[in-house]
Design a protein around this motif. Structure first.
Motif, PDB file in Angstrom:
ATOM      1  N   TYR A   1      -4.220   0.166  -2.058  1.00 39.78           N
ATOM      2  CA  TYR A   1      -3.765  -1.207  -1.828  1.00 39.78           C
ATOM      3  C   TYR A   1      -3.623  -1.918  -3.166  1.00 39.78           C
ATOM      4  O   TYR A   1      -4.535  -1.876  -3.992  1.00 39.78           O
TER       5      TYR A   1
ATOM      6  N   ARG B   1       0.848  -1.185   0.000  1.00 43.55           N
ATOM      7  CA  ARG B   1       0.000   0.000   0.000  1.00 43.55           C
ATOM      8  C   ARG B   1       0.882   1.233   0.000  1.00 43.55           C
ATOM      9  O   ARG B   1       2.026   1.196   0.472  1.00 43.55           O
TER      10      ARG B   1
ATOM     11  N   CYS C   1       1.203  -4.396   3.336  1.00 44.98           N
ATOM     12  CA  CYS C   1      -0.126  -4.258   3.937  1.00 44.98           C
ATOM     13  C   CYS C   1      -0.152  -5.019   5.254  1.00 44.98           C
ATOM     14  O   CYS C   1       0.318  -6.152   5.327  1.00 44.98           O
TER      15      CYS C   1
END
Length: 204
Positions: free
Chosen positions: A56, A14, A84
């Motif tokens: 993401y 991300r 993430c």
């Protein structure tokens, strides 16, 4: 159906994005999804009028998504990518969801948040799961208020089209407010499953 209680450990990255305004934020989001992004959060912060996004992406698409977003109109900054964190989606999707009083006629609420209705007020029980649409997003709420604000004579027996139906909240609200028929569609198969479940839950 509801998301699995399994914690998501799929490899992904991300990164943060700062866009100069809401329009630039929408463009950056569209470019990100077109290039392979799988999720997006809008965050507060940054300069006045700026929009902060957290995007993401699956590991294989990370560079393509970063390049597409960096080249998008109005993007000021693209942050460094980071792994993430694991997410328990069975809990995470509930965060921040509360009953929304659309009008004197309609309340939209998640199933886990009870709300006492006023006389003559009806409700929609909407659980988005992993599909978009709780009634809380500004664009969805404006559309709900627009529907509820139409004269009853226009709503009664009308037909409606919900493009990108997500959880089905707008389509179901149109029916609850008097429309005779609604067609909703979406390209996301998760959205279609959630919308069907929400329709059944609300008897629509």
């Amino acid at each position: 159906s509801q998301p699995s209680a399994k914690i998501d450990t799929n490899p992904c990255l991300r990164f943060g994005v700062e866009a100069r305004d809401a329009v630039a934020g929408e463009i950056a989001a569209a470019e990100a999804f077109a290039a392979g992004a799988v999720g997006l959060e809008e965050r507060e912060g940054g300069e006045p009028d700026a929009v902060m996004l957290l995007i993401y992406v699956p590991l294989p698409q990370a560079e393509a998504v970063r390049a597409a977003v960096a080249a998008a109109f109005g993007v000021r900054r693209v942050g460094a990518a980071e792994p993430c964190p694991p997410v328990d989606w069975a809990r995470a999707w509930r965060e921040g969801l509360v009953p929304i009083v659309v009008s004197e006629e309609l309340v939209v609420r998640p199933s886990f948040a009870p709300h006492e209705l006023l006389a003559g007020q009806s409700e929609l029980v909407i659980d988005p799961g992993q599909a978009f649409g709780t009634g809380g997003h500004e664009s969805t709420r404006l559309a709900l208020e627009l529907l509820a604000g139409l004269p009853r004579s226009l709503r009664a027996g009308a037909s409606a089209l919900d493009i990108g139906t997500g959880s089905g909240v707008l389509a179901l609200a149109a029916l609850r407010l008097g429309a005779a028929s609604v067609v909703g569609f979406d390209v996301d198969p998760l959205a279609l499953a959630v919308a069907r479940e929400n329709a059944l839950r609300n008897g629509l």
